[in-house]
Design a protein around this motif. Structure first.
Motif, PDB file in Angstrom:
ATOM      1  N   LYS A 193       0.840  -1.193   0.000  1.00 60.60           N
ATOM      2  CA  LYS A 193       0.000   0.000   0.000  1.00 60.60           C
ATOM      3  C   LYS A 193       0.880   1.250   0.000  1.00 60.60           C
ATOM      4  O   LYS A 193       2.010   1.245   0.488  1.00 60.60           O
ATOM      5  CB  LYS A 193      -0.916  -0.009   1.222  1.00 60.60           C
ATOM      6  N   LYS A 194       0.311   2.325  -0.521  1.00 60.70           N
ATOM      7  CA  LYS A 194       1.032   3.595  -0.560  1.00 60.70           C
ATOM      8  C   LYS A 194       1.051   4.218   0.839  1.00 60.70           C
ATOM      9  O   LYS A 194       0.011   4.338   1.478  1.00 60.70           O
ATOM     10  CB  LYS A 194       0.366   4.548  -1.548  1.00 60.70           C
ATOM     11  N   SER A 195       2.223   4.613   1.293  1.00 63.51           N
ATOM     12  CA  SER A 195       2.328   5.340   2.555  1.00 63.51           C
ATOM     13  C   SER A 195       2.273   6.843   2.324  1.00 63.51           C
ATOM     14  O   SER A 195       2.024   7.616   3.250  1.00 63.51           O
ATOM     15  CB  SER A 195       3.620   4.974   3.282  1.00 63.51           C
ATOM     16  N   ILE A 196       2.523   7.270   1.081  1.00 61.05           N
ATOM     17  CA  ILE A 196       2.399   8.683   0.695  1.00 61.05           C
ATOM     18  C   ILE A 196       1.607   8.746  -0.594  1.00 61.05           C
ATOM     19  O   ILE A 196       1.910   8.034  -1.561  1.00 61.05           O
ATOM     20  CB  ILE A 196       3.772   9.344   0.494  1.00 61.05           C
ATOM     21  N   ASP A 197       0.589   9.578  -0.633  1.00 59.18           N
ATOM     22  CA  ASP A 197      -0.224   9.806  -1.832  1.00 59.18           C
ATOM     23  C   ASP A 197      -0.779  11.210  -1.714  1.00 59.18           C
ATOM     24  O   ASP A 197      -1.889  11.417  -1.235  1.00 59.18           O
ATOM     25  CB  ASP A 197      -1.346   8.775  -1.928  1.00 59.18           C
ATOM     26  N   ALA A 198       0.024  12.211  -2.123  1.00 60.92           N
ATOM     27  CA  ALA A 198      -0.358  13.589  -1.855  1.00 60.92           C
ATOM     28  C   ALA A 198       0.336  14.541  -2.820  1.00 60.92           C
ATOM     29  O   ALA A 198       1.317  14.187  -3.480  1.00 60.92           O
ATOM     30  CB  ALA A 198      -0.011  13.958  -0.411  1.00 60.92           C
ATOM     31  N   ASN A 199      -0.203  15.764  -2.881  1.00 54.28           N
ATOM     32  CA  ASN A 199       0.392  16.845  -3.666  1.00 54.28           C
ATOM     33  C   ASN A 199       1.294  17.696  -2.774  1.00 54.28           C
ATOM     34  O   ASN A 199       0.992  17.923  -1.596  1.00 54.28           O
ATOM     35  CB  ASN A 199      -0.697  17.740  -4.267  1.00 54.28           C
ATOM     36  N   PHE A 200       2.374  18.206  -3.372  1.00 59.45           N
ATOM     37  CA  PHE A 200       3.303  19.080  -2.665  1.00 59.45           C
ATOM     38  C   PHE A 200       3.690  20.236  -3.587  1.00 59.45           C
ATOM     39  O   PHE A 200       3.697  20.088  -4.808  1.00 59.45           O
ATOM     40  CB  PHE A 200       4.558  18.316  -2.245  1.00 59.45           C
ATOM     41  N   PRO A 201       4.047  21.404  -3.022  1.00 56.75           N
ATOM     42  CA  PRO A 201       4.526  22.501  -3.872  1.00 56.75           C
ATOM     43  C   PRO A 201       5.792  22.125  -4.639  1.00 56.75           C
ATOM     44  O   PRO A 201       5.990  22.540  -5.772  1.00 56.75           O
ATOM     45  CB  PRO A 201       4.796  23.634  -2.870  1.00 56.75           C
ATOM     46  N   ALA A 202       6.662  21.334  -4.006  1.00 60.83           N
ATOM     47  CA  ALA A 202       7.887  20.842  -4.637  1.00 60.83           C
ATOM     48  C   ALA A 202       8.354  19.623  -3.847  1.00 60.83           C
ATOM     49  O   ALA A 202       7.970  19.441  -2.692  1.00 60.83           O
ATOM     50  CB  ALA A 202       8.974  21.913  -4.650  1.00 60.83           C
ATOM     51  N   VAL A 203       9.159  18.791  -4.481  1.00 60.32           N
ATOM     52  CA  VAL A 203       9.699  17.596  -3.830  1.00 60.32           C
ATOM     53  C   VAL A 203      11.210  17.556  -4.059  1.00 60.32           C
ATOM     54  O   VAL A 203      11.682  17.840  -5.170  1.00 60.32           O
ATOM     55  CB  VAL A 203       9.054  16.300  -4.379  1.00 60.32           C
ATOM     56  N   VAL A 204      11.961  17.214  -3.008  1.00 63.89           N
ATOM     57  CA  VAL A 204      13.410  17.088  -3.103  1.00 63.89           C
ATOM     58  C   VAL A 204      13.771  15.604  -3.038  1.00 63.89           C
ATOM     59  O   VAL A 204      13.436  14.918  -2.064  1.00 63.89           O
ATOM     60  CB  VAL A 204      14.118  17.850  -1.965  1.00 63.89           C
ATOM     61  N   VAL A 205      14.419  15.103  -4.088  1.00 60.85           N
ATOM     62  CA  VAL A 205      14.898  13.720  -4.112  1.00 60.85           C
ATOM     63  C   VAL A 205      16.335  13.729  -3.612  1.00 60.85           C
ATOM     64  O   VAL A 205      17.175  14.480  -4.122  1.00 60.85           O
ATOM     65  CB  VAL A 205      14.826  13.131  -5.534  1.00 60.85           C
ATOM     66  N   THR A 206      16.607  12.915  -2.611  1.00 58.66           N
ATOM     67  CA  THR A 206      17.920  12.955  -1.989  1.00 58.66           C
ATOM     68  C   THR A 206      18.471  11.550  -1.825  1.00 58.66           C
ATOM     69  O   THR A 206      17.830  10.557  -2.159  1.00 58.66           O
ATOM     70  CB  THR A 206      17.853  13.671  -0.626  1.00 58.66           C
ATOM     71  N   SER A 207      19.691  11.471  -1.268  1.00 57.81           N
ATOM     72  CA  SER A 207      20.354  10.183  -1.038  1.00 57.81           C
ATOM     73  C   SER A 207      21.274  10.322   0.163  1.00 57.81           C
ATOM     74  O   SER A 207      21.751  11.420   0.469  1.00 57.81           O
ATOM     75  CB  SER A 207      21.149   9.766  -2.268  1.00 57.81           C
ATOM     76  N   PHE A 208      21.513   9.221   0.849  1.00 59.56           N
ATOM     77  CA  PHE A 208      22.439   9.244   1.973  1.00 59.56           C
ATOM     78  C   PHE A 208      23.855   9.536   1.493  1.00 59.56           C
ATOM     79  O   PHE A 208      24.647  10.162   2.190  1.00 59.56           O
ATOM     80  CB  PHE A 208      22.412   7.906   2.721  1.00 59.56           C
ATOM     81  N   ASP A 209      24.203   9.056   0.327  1.00 62.64           N
ATOM     82  CA  ASP A 209      25.551   9.266  -0.210  1.00 62.64           C
ATOM     83  C   ASP A 209      25.488  10.331  -1.301  1.00 62.64           C
ATOM     84  O   ASP A 209      25.510  11.505  -1.033  1.00 62.64           O
ATOM     85  CB  ASP A 209      26.108   7.946  -0.733  1.00 62.64           C
ATOM     86  N   SER A 210      25.409   9.918  -2.529  1.00 65.90           N
ATOM     87  CA  SER A 210      25.227  10.856  -3.632  1.00 65.90           C
ATOM     88  C   SER A 210      24.357  10.191  -4.680  1.00 65.90           C
ATOM     89  O   SER A 210      24.374   8.972  -4.838  1.00 65.90           O
ATOM     90  CB  SER A 210      26.565  11.277  -4.239  1.00 65.90           C
ATOM     91  N   LEU A 211      23.576  10.992  -5.370  1.00 62.80           N
ATOM     92  CA  LEU A 211      22.704  10.455  -6.396  1.00 62.80           C
ATOM     93  C   LEU A 211      23.543   9.975  -7.576  1.00 62.80           C
ATOM     94  O   LEU A 211      24.604  10.544  -7.869  1.00 62.80           O
ATOM     95  CB  LEU A 211      21.706  11.518  -6.844  1.00 62.80           C
ATOM     96  N   PRO A 212      23.091   8.941  -8.269  1.00 65.60           N
ATOM     97  CA  PRO A 212      23.896   8.339  -9.342  1.00 65.60           C
ATOM     98  C   PRO A 212      23.870   9.165 -10.615  1.00 65.60           C
ATOM     99  O   PRO A 212      23.378   8.752 -11.649  1.00 65.60           O
ATOM    100  CB  PRO A 212      23.211   6.975  -9.548  1.00 65.60           C
ATOM    101  N   LEU A 213      24.411  10.387 -10.531  1.00 68.26           N
ATOM    102  CA  LEU A 213      24.491  11.250 -11.698  1.00 68.26           C
ATOM    103  C   LEU A 213      25.930  11.337 -12.177  1.00 68.26           C
ATOM    104  O   LEU A 213      26.876  11.207 -11.403  1.00 68.26           O
ATOM    105  CB  LEU A 213      23.985  12.654 -11.362  1.00 68.26           C
ATOM    106  N   PHE A 214      26.109  11.615 -13.455  1.00 69.93           N
ATOM    107  CA  PHE A 214      27.444  11.867 -13.966  1.00 69.93           C
ATOM    108  C   PHE A 214      27.886  13.254 -13.518  1.00 69.93           C
ATOM    109  O   PHE A 214      27.115  14.018 -12.950  1.00 69.93           O
ATOM    110  CB  PHE A 214      27.453  11.787 -15.497  1.00 69.93           C
TER     111      PHE A 214
END
Length: 382
Positions: free
Chosen positions: A190-211
């Motif tokens: 089941k979904k624990s989050i199902d909502a609208n937000f003004p903005a969302v920040v995607v983060t990581s404990f280390d670093s996101l897998p970007l070049f």
């Protein structure tokens, strides 16, 4: 060299700072070269504060998808989100004009600084170095929703949420675009989050897998970047993520630049306008984020059928489904027409259908619904 600010006793001081990298210490270092004066005088009605916030402007790169810091300095209204924050300039050198004069770039307000009028403004001593867009109010949200995809084995889904195509309820539509988030802690759970937000920040404990910059730990999904990315997906435009050859910052195309793939790109971080991609593309950090985190890129058409003539005394909201800005589930995304049906105030249907028959017996068309939603999203607020 760049211009940095420090707040002391509610006064913002500007300094010319030189940045360098120390191989011995394996970290960046900064050195103050000289003070540049006071940027803004703080008063009870013009108070500068430091907030954990996301800030963005309409149709401009401000609020870049890869922020420099989670702390934002500015004149924030008391409300947790809305419109009206005023941010100090962040001015960096970006080469010279054709006449040889030094050219500067305000990466906060996305405008060049250094013309004759700017120099006169500083000479008159009216508060320090400010660009021509310094007083423009911006959208903001304090304490934004922050999510780490690693925490949700069932996957997360993030969408540019648009107004309804059809709404027969007495509830008002959203104004413009917001960010919708689904999150499931367990596979097929089941979904624990199902909502609208003004903005969302995607983060990581280390670093996101970007070049590129390995220190990137946050990617901001705000309405302008989410809408631009969604429209590029819908229109099958070539997407990519271009890194500035001067500052290595990922480039974000917005507005008309996000509608017309191009090879030459202007860096909103350092003001350099000589970045070239091999092929014409629309550049967005969201593209690389999605490429690296998406586990299942497939779509399936819903096989459910709905006949609204079975719900004559009910109210309804209808949307066309749209591709997610970010989708980390192992399951494919579902395409179709999303419908909420209400019996009085109680929601009795919340699902996506492949075929929807309207009250008059006609068939709803997903493409036409999507056009209506996009038109409503871009209509200026009353």
């Amino acid at each position: 060299m760049i211009i940095k600010r420090e707040i002391k006793n509610n006064v913002t001081y500007l300094y010319l700072v030189e940045e360098s990298y120390s191989p011995e210490k394996k970290r960046g270092e900064t050195k103050k070269i000289k003070p540049l004066g006071v940027e803004e005088a703080a008063t009870p009605l013009n108070r500068i504060t430091e907030e954990f916030a996301v800030v963005w402007a309409e149709g401009r790169t401000l609020g870049n998808a890869v922020p420099f810091s989670e702390r934002v300095i500015g004149q924030f209204p008391e409300a947790e989100s809305g419109n009206g924050v005023i941010l100090p300039c962040d001015i960096v050198p970006c080469g010279k004009f054709r006449n040889g004069a030094q050219r500067w770039w305000c990466r906060t307000h996305q405008v060049h600084w250094g013309i004759k009028a700017d120099l006169q403004q500083v000479a008159q001593g009216d508060g320090g170095i400010r660009c021509s867009n310094a007083t423009q109010p911006m959208h903001y949200t304090k304490n934004p929703m922050v999510i780490n995809p690693d925490d949700y084995a069932g996957g997360i889904g993030i969408w540019a949420a648009l107004p309804t195509a059809i709404n027969t309820t007495d509830e008002p539509d959203i104004d413009g675009v917001v960010i919708h988030l689904h999150a499931r802690p367990q596979l097929q759970g089941k979904k624990s989050i199902d909502a609208n937000f003004p903005a969302v920040v995607v983060t990581s404990f280390d670093s996101l897998p970007l070049f590129g910059n390995a220190l990137i730990k946050r990617v901001v999904i705000a309405p302008p970047s989410a809408l631009a990315y969604l429209e590029a997906l819908i229109n099958n435009l070539p997407l990519g993520t271009l890194y500035c050859h001067t500052c290595q910052h990922p480039h974000l195309d917005l507005g008309d630049f996000a509608k017309n793939p191009h090879k030459k790109h202007f860096c909103g971080n350092c003001g350099v306008d000589s970045n070239w991609s091999k092929e014409p593309i629309v550049s967005s950090p969201l593209s690389e984020l999605a490429n690296k985190l998406t586990k299942n890129p497939d779509f399936v058409d819903s096989d459910r059928i709905l006949d609204m003539r079975d719900y004559q005394n009910c109210q309804v909201k209808v949307w066309s489904s749209t591709p997610a800005v970010l989708w980390t589930s192992h399951l494919p995304q579902e395409a179709g027409i999303h419908v909420h049906i209400y019996q009085e105030k109680r929601k009795i249907v919340d699902d996506t259908f492949g075929q929807v028959t309207w009250f008059d017996g006609s068939q709803l068309e997903r493409d036409k619904l999507l056009v209506t939603m996009l038109d409503k999203a871009k209509k200026p607020a009353a």
